[in-house]
Design a protein around this motif. Structure first.
Motif, PDB file in Angstrom:
ATOM      1  N   TYR A 157       0.801  -1.219   0.000  1.00 61.70           N
ATOM      2  CA  TYR A 157       0.000   0.000   0.000  1.00 61.70           C
ATOM      3  C   TYR A 157       0.837   1.274   0.000  1.00 61.70           C
ATOM      4  O   TYR A 157       0.453   2.254  -0.683  1.00 61.70           O
ATOM      5  CB  TYR A 157      -0.967   0.001   1.178  1.00 61.70           C
ATOM      6  N   PRO A 158       1.943   1.348   0.738  1.00 61.30           N
ATOM      7  CA  PRO A 158       2.733   2.584   0.691  1.00 61.30           C
ATOM      8  C   PRO A 158       3.138   2.981  -0.726  1.00 61.30           C
ATOM      9  O   PRO A 158       3.191   4.172  -1.049  1.00 61.30           O
ATOM     10  CB  PRO A 158       3.957   2.246   1.553  1.00 61.30           C
ATOM     11  N   VAL A 159       3.427   1.989  -1.581  1.00 55.94           N
ATOM     12  CA  VAL A 159       3.806   2.309  -2.964  1.00 55.94           C
ATOM     13  C   VAL A 159       2.594   2.830  -3.730  1.00 55.94           C
ATOM     14  O   VAL A 159       2.679   3.800  -4.491  1.00 55.94           O
ATOM     15  CB  VAL A 159       4.406   1.064  -3.651  1.00 55.94           C
ATOM     16  N   VAL A 160       1.438   2.171  -3.532  1.00 55.02           N
ATOM     17  CA  VAL A 160       0.204   2.630  -4.180  1.00 55.02           C
ATOM     18  C   VAL A 160      -0.107   4.061  -3.755  1.00 55.02           C
ATOM     19  O   VAL A 160      -0.452   4.921  -4.587  1.00 55.02           O
ATOM     20  CB  VAL A 160      -0.969   1.694  -3.830  1.00 55.02           C
ATOM     21  N   PHE A 161       0.033   4.333  -2.482  1.00 56.85           N
ATOM     22  CA  PHE A 161      -0.263   5.675  -1.973  1.00 56.85           C
ATOM     23  C   PHE A 161       0.759   6.685  -2.481  1.00 56.85           C
ATOM     24  O   PHE A 161       0.412   7.843  -2.757  1.00 56.85           O
ATOM     25  CB  PHE A 161      -0.292   5.655  -0.444  1.00 56.85           C
ATOM     26  N   LEU A 162       2.002   6.257  -2.609  1.00 58.09           N
ATOM     27  CA  LEU A 162       3.048   7.163  -3.093  1.00 58.09           C
ATOM     28  C   LEU A 162       2.780   7.603  -4.527  1.00 58.09           C
ATOM     29  O   LEU A 162       3.076   8.747  -4.897  1.00 58.09           O
ATOM     30  CB  LEU A 162       4.417   6.483  -2.990  1.00 58.09           C
ATOM     31  N   VAL A 163       2.228   6.690  -5.322  1.00 60.12           N
ATOM     32  CA  VAL A 163       1.865   7.062  -6.696  1.00 60.12           C
ATOM     33  C   VAL A 163       0.875   8.220  -6.672  1.00 60.12           C
ATOM     34  O   VAL A 163       1.008   9.207  -7.418  1.00 60.12           O
ATOM     35  CB  VAL A 163       1.278   5.851  -7.442  1.00 60.12           C
ATOM     36  N   TRP A 164      -0.128   8.101  -5.819  1.00 58.31           N
ATOM     37  CA  TRP A 164      -1.108   9.183  -5.692  1.00 58.31           C
ATOM     38  C   TRP A 164      -0.470  10.435  -5.113  1.00 58.31           C
ATOM     39  O   TRP A 164      -0.700  11.558  -5.599  1.00 58.31           O
ATOM     40  CB  TRP A 164      -2.258   8.716  -4.801  1.00 58.31           C
ATOM     41  N   LEU A 165       0.354  10.243  -4.075  1.00 63.30           N
ATOM     42  CA  LEU A 165       0.938  11.379  -3.368  1.00 63.30           C
ATOM     43  C   LEU A 165       1.854  12.204  -4.264  1.00 63.30           C
ATOM     44  O   LEU A 165       1.835  13.444  -4.231  1.00 63.30           O
ATOM     45  CB  LEU A 165       1.727  10.857  -2.158  1.00 63.30           C
ATOM     46  N   GLY A 166       2.630  11.517  -5.105  1.00 62.60           N
ATOM     47  CA  GLY A 166       3.621  12.226  -5.901  1.00 62.60           C
ATOM     48  C   GLY A 166       3.135  12.708  -7.248  1.00 62.60           C
ATOM     49  O   GLY A 166       3.676  13.672  -7.811  1.00 62.60           O
ATOM     50  N   ARG A 168      -0.447  13.013  -8.212  1.00 61.25           N
ATOM     51  CA  ARG A 168      -1.855  13.386  -8.346  1.00 61.25           C
ATOM     52  C   ARG A 168      -2.065  14.776  -8.920  1.00 61.25           C
ATOM     53  O   ARG A 168      -3.109  15.077  -9.519  1.00 61.25           O
ATOM     54  CB  ARG A 168      -2.548  13.276  -6.983  1.00 61.25           C
ATOM     55  N   ARG A 169      -1.086  15.661  -8.717  1.00 60.02           N
ATOM     56  CA  ARG A 169      -1.244  17.039  -9.190  1.00 60.02           C
ATOM     57  C   ARG A 169      -0.701  17.243 -10.596  1.00 60.02           C
ATOM     58  O   ARG A 169      -0.792  18.346 -11.145  1.00 60.02           O
ATOM     59  CB  ARG A 169      -0.539  18.008  -8.233  1.00 60.02           C
ATOM     60  N   ARG A 170      -0.119  16.196 -11.173  1.00 59.51           N
ATOM     61  CA  ARG A 170       0.412  16.346 -12.517  1.00 59.51           C
ATOM     62  C   ARG A 170      -0.730  16.463 -13.518  1.00 59.51           C
ATOM     63  O   ARG A 170      -1.758  15.814 -13.384  1.00 59.51           O
ATOM     64  CB  ARG A 170       1.307  15.156 -12.868  1.00 59.51           C
ATOM     65  N   PRO A 171      -0.537  17.249 -14.535  1.00 62.91           N
ATOM     66  CA  PRO A 171      -1.613  17.429 -15.514  1.00 62.91           C
ATOM     67  C   PRO A 171      -1.723  16.230 -16.449  1.00 62.91           C
ATOM     68  O   PRO A 171      -0.807  15.424 -16.576  1.00 62.91           O
ATOM     69  CB  PRO A 171      -1.167  18.688 -16.284  1.00 62.91           C
ATOM     70  N   GLY A 172      -2.847  16.134 -17.086  1.00 62.67           N
ATOM     71  CA  GLY A 172      -3.021  15.145 -18.145  1.00 62.67           C
ATOM     72  C   GLY A 172      -3.237  13.736 -17.641  1.00 62.67           C
ATOM     73  O   GLY A 172      -3.707  13.479 -16.527  1.00 62.67           O
ATOM     74  N   VAL A 173      -2.838  12.790 -18.499  1.00 65.50           N
ATOM     75  CA  VAL A 173      -3.113  11.374 -18.270  1.00 65.50           C
ATOM     76  C   VAL A 173      -2.434  10.868 -17.003  1.00 65.50           C
ATOM     77  O   VAL A 173      -3.015  10.082 -16.239  1.00 65.50           O
ATOM     78  CB  VAL A 173      -2.659  10.544 -19.487  1.00 65.50           C
ATOM     79  N   ILE A 174      -1.199  11.323 -16.745  1.00 67.95           N
ATOM     80  CA  ILE A 174      -0.462  10.816 -15.579  1.00 67.95           C
ATOM     81  C   ILE A 174      -1.208  11.130 -14.293  1.00 67.95           C
ATOM     82  O   ILE A 174      -1.364  10.274 -13.410  1.00 67.95           O
ATOM     83  CB  ILE A 174       0.962  11.405 -15.550  1.00 67.95           C
ATOM     84  N   GLY A 175      -1.680  12.355 -14.179  1.00 75.39           N
ATOM     85  CA  GLY A 175      -2.414  12.732 -12.972  1.00 75.39           C
ATOM     86  C   GLY A 175      -3.693  11.934 -12.812  1.00 75.39           C
ATOM     87  O   GLY A 175      -4.033  11.492 -11.708  1.00 75.39           O
ATOM     88  N   PHE A 180      -6.459   7.285 -10.177  1.00 75.66           N
ATOM     89  CA  PHE A 180      -7.342   6.167 -10.499  1.00 75.66           C
ATOM     90  C   PHE A 180      -6.859   4.839  -9.901  1.00 75.66           C
ATOM     91  O   PHE A 180      -7.642   3.908  -9.765  1.00 75.66           O
ATOM     92  CB  PHE A 180      -7.432   6.033 -12.026  1.00 75.66           C
ATOM     93  N   VAL A 181      -5.586   4.766  -9.511  1.00 72.05           N
ATOM     94  CA  VAL A 181      -5.015   3.474  -9.097  1.00 72.05           C
ATOM     95  C   VAL A 181      -5.762   2.876  -7.907  1.00 72.05           C
ATOM     96  O   VAL A 181      -6.233   1.733  -7.956  1.00 72.05           O
ATOM     97  CB  VAL A 181      -3.513   3.624  -8.775  1.00 72.05           C
ATOM     98  N   LEU A 182      -5.876   3.627  -6.822  1.00 73.90           N
ATOM     99  CA  LEU A 182      -6.506   3.079  -5.620  1.00 73.90           C
ATOM    100  C   LEU A 182      -7.993   2.792  -5.823  1.00 73.90           C
ATOM    101  O   LEU A 182      -8.469   1.714  -5.425  1.00 73.90           O
ATOM    102  CB  LEU A 182      -6.287   4.011  -4.428  1.00 73.90           C
ATOM    103  N   PRO A 183      -8.766   3.691  -6.449  1.00 72.77           N
ATOM    104  CA  PRO A 183     -10.166   3.331  -6.718  1.00 72.77           C
ATOM    105  C   PRO A 183     -10.308   2.075  -7.566  1.00 72.77           C
ATOM    106  O   PRO A 183     -11.208   1.252  -7.324  1.00 72.77           O
ATOM    107  CB  PRO A 183     -10.721   4.561  -7.447  1.00 72.77           C
TER     108      PRO A 183
END
Length: 667
Positions: A157-166, A168-175, A180-183
């Protein structure tokens, strides 16, 4: 509207934890028999854990990947391991001393050892006994399944959360993908829980894939709160949401179906917990929120981890020893559990969590030390289990005497056997768990006569039935068909088939008179006649010329399980109140309809012999679970002990030799 800060302490969450742990304790101890869903307090813990862990991880945003992960695991180890390791080792030690050696001992030991590494849920699921099965309430490590689920959640879970944490604010598809990963994982887990609850309910209950959505619900809630969403805008709305969540959670404790867990039954406590957290996180000073976050309830929440750890082993050890029915034992239960939890919290949990010296250690040192501590405690527990035959206080530690599956060197029965050699012949053992309970006898037969033993056993599937119609046992049909096919294909003239089973009702229970009355009802003429008709049909199908069929007449059944009533520390257990003796005249009366059916079968089928263990096991007016030397004849209330097997071996061999001599001479 209040924005949630990752460093803000939400006192009301301690109150939620208190509600959860009290529900679990109440359910397990059956203090509130009207609380059938109290076990779903664990689901409340899952949501809280997901939220709190996410909140903690968010406080380390911006750290490098390895520092971020190392810090998380160091904090988790300081939080979880000290109290867990001490509780597990103490439970192992007390189990070794006071828990009898029984058929389920290995399962208990394996789940206990696995709990040190957070994988006991895998072994509990593999054992095939669901959480509500009879006998699971005697496993002192059963409760560690939920700790295993959480610890496995922490692995990735820490890795999943880190993806969101780092990202989430990026524009476009990456953000969008980061958000979308955790949902997506939560929805996949929810769908799998829907499928698995029906397809494989035991795995659905114990394993992470069908539980992940509950922990993820807490993580998703935190992500929403961090984005200033799903937070009440006013104190009144917050109180309303908190109240609604509290009501929904409590309803989950009262309205539940065990066969609908975790889906959809866990939805109610999960949604309720999420609402409560939202109500608490979005306001301050509300009446309900303040009540949850202060006073005794908050303290119970703070020690809830230690309460959860200790409440179950104390309860199980009470069941194994003094029992859990005496008012004094029940009255002492909560003070003992709360006392142990308080000691654990104040002298183990908090000093290690808050100790300045430990907090200053590098993460790698803490993580390495944590793994080392796990291995050391695990090795110590393994040594304690190995030492049980030496240091255990229960008489059942002498497994060769108590358990028919334990084997010692065969006795020389040369005077009985003479020069008879039956090498090349086979003995097929076919029946229910009582066929398995003859294993020591069968090994002695093989050692003295040279007979090859072939075993077919399945619990609760005697053949032929005799007590009730075989049509009432549809789940046994496949087992019967496979065993019969093997016997027909491989049995030759001169071979033997032992048809073993429990064909009288058990008498073990709190009220012997009531059990006797129930036994008489089960042995009513119509039921016995139906069973006899099925048995005749079964023998007509199975009868093979020249093959010797031996059916065992009912041996005594005891009012209480011998292994649970053999020691000074469990002799007063309410389970043992009916004693370890039964009147021979009474038992002979109860079993007579079955004996009459057996005699009818033997008169109809020339190759069928009735072997009666009763005169050997009960030579006097009272049938006892122990012989005149105090040695156990029975392991529990109706299965033979290893010693009981050895007592019967000469009688059984005598029957076999008589059959061989009846062929026209020994071979």
């Amino acid at each position: 509207m209040t924005r949630v800060n990752s460093g803000t302490y939400l006192g009301g969450i301690d109150g939620i934890r208190a509600i959860a742990v009290l529900a679990v304790i109440g359910f397990h101890a059956d203090f509130l028999s009207f609380l059938p869903g109290g076990f779903s307090g664990v689901d409340v813990f899952f949501v809280v854990s997901g939220y709190v862990i996410s909140k903690s991880l968010a406080g380390h945003e911006g750290e490098g990947f390895f520092r971020y992960l190392g810090g998380f695991y160091a904090r988790r180890m300081r939080r979880i391991l000290p109290a867990l390791l001490v509780c597990l080792l103490a439970t192992v030690a007390l189990s070794v001393l006071f828990v009898p050696s029984v058929w389920m001992s290995r399962e208990h030991e394996v789940s206990g050892l696995a709990a040190f590494f957070g994988v006991s849920n895998f072994f509990l699921a593999a054992a095939g006994n669901d959480y509500f099965s009879p006998g699971t309430d005697l496993n002192p490590f059963l409760h560690t399944w939920s700790l295993g689920v959480e610890e496995q959640f922490y692995l990735f879970y820490p890795v999943v959360f880190l993806v969101w944490l780092g990202w989430r604010r990026r524009p476009g598809v990456i953000g969008h993908l980061a958000r979308f990963v955790l949902p997506a994982l939560a929805l996949a887990s929810l769908g799998f829980a829907y499928y698995e609850t029906t397809a494989n309910p035991t795995n659905a209950f114990y394993l992470l894939p069908s539980r992940f959505w509950e922990l993820a619900a807490g993580g998703l809630l935190y992500q929403a709160h961090a984005g200033n969403r799903l937070l009440p805008g006013t104190r009144r709305l917050g109180e309303g949401i908190l109240f609604a969540g509290l009501v929904l959670t409590l309803l989950g404790f009262f309205i539940v179906r065990e066969d609908m867990f975790p889906f959809p039954a866990a939805l109610m406590p999960v949604i309720g917990t999420a609402l409560m957290i939202s109500g608490i996180a979005g306001m301050s000073g509300g009446l309900i929120s303040s009540g949850l976050g202060s006073g005794p309830l908050a303290y119970v929440g703070r020690i809830s981890y230690s309460l959860y750890l200790w409440h179950w082993p104390v309860l199980v050890l009470a069941r194994w020893t003094v029992g859990f029915a005496d008012p004094l034992v029940i009255a002492l239960y909560l003070p003992v559990v709360f006392g142990l939890a308080a000691l654990s919290y104040h002298f183990i949990e908090m000093p290690i969590r808050t100790g300045v010296w430990l907090r200053r250690r590098p993460n790698w040192q803490l993580v390495t030390s944590g793994f080392a501590a796990v291995v050391i405690f695990w090795l110590g527990a393994g040594q304690l289990f190995e030492a049980k035959p030496v240091i255990g206080l229960s008489a059942t530690k002498n497994e060769a005497e108590w358990r028919s599956v334990s084997w010692v060197q065969a006795r020389d029965l040369g005077e009985l056997v003479g020069d008879t050699d039956l090498s090349g012949r086979r003995l097929f053992s076919f029946g229910d768990s009582h066929a398995a309970a003859y294993r020591t006898l069968l090994k002695e037969v093989s050692a003295n006569l040279g007979v090859e033993i072939i075993e077919h056993e399945r619990g609760d599937c005697p053949y032929p039935v005799l007590l009730e119609a075989g049509s009432e046992r549809p789940d046994c049909a496949g087992y019967w068909a496979d065993a019969i096919a093997d016997i027909k294909a491989n049995a030759r003239p001169g071979d033997f088939v032992l048809l073993a089973g429990l064909r009288v009702p058990e008498l073990n229970g709190d009220d012997l008179d009531w059990n006797v009355q129930e036994a008489r009802e089960r042995l009513a003429p119509a039921r016995v006649a139906a069973g006899l008709a099925d048995a005749i049909a079964a023998f007509e199908d199975l009868d093979m010329p020249g093959v010797h069929f031996i059916i065992d007449a009912p041996a005594p059944v005891m009012p209480a399980p011998t292994y649970r009533c053999a020691d000074w520390f469990n002799a007063m257990n309410p389970v043992c109140a009916s004693g370890l003796e039964v009147d021979r005249t009474l038992f002979a009366e109860l079993r007579q309809p079955v004996v009459d059916s057996m005699e009818t079968l033997a008169a109809r089928f020339a190759d069928l012999t009735v072997w009666d263990p009763l005169p050997i096991l009960c030579p006097s007016e009272v049938c006892s679970a122990r012989d005149s030397d105090g040695r156990p004849l029975f392991f529990d209330s109706d299965h033979l002990s290893g010693h009981g097997n050895r007592v019967l071996t000469p009688s059984f061999i005598g029957v076999m030799l008589d059959l061989v001599r009846g062929e026209g001479g020994a071979t």
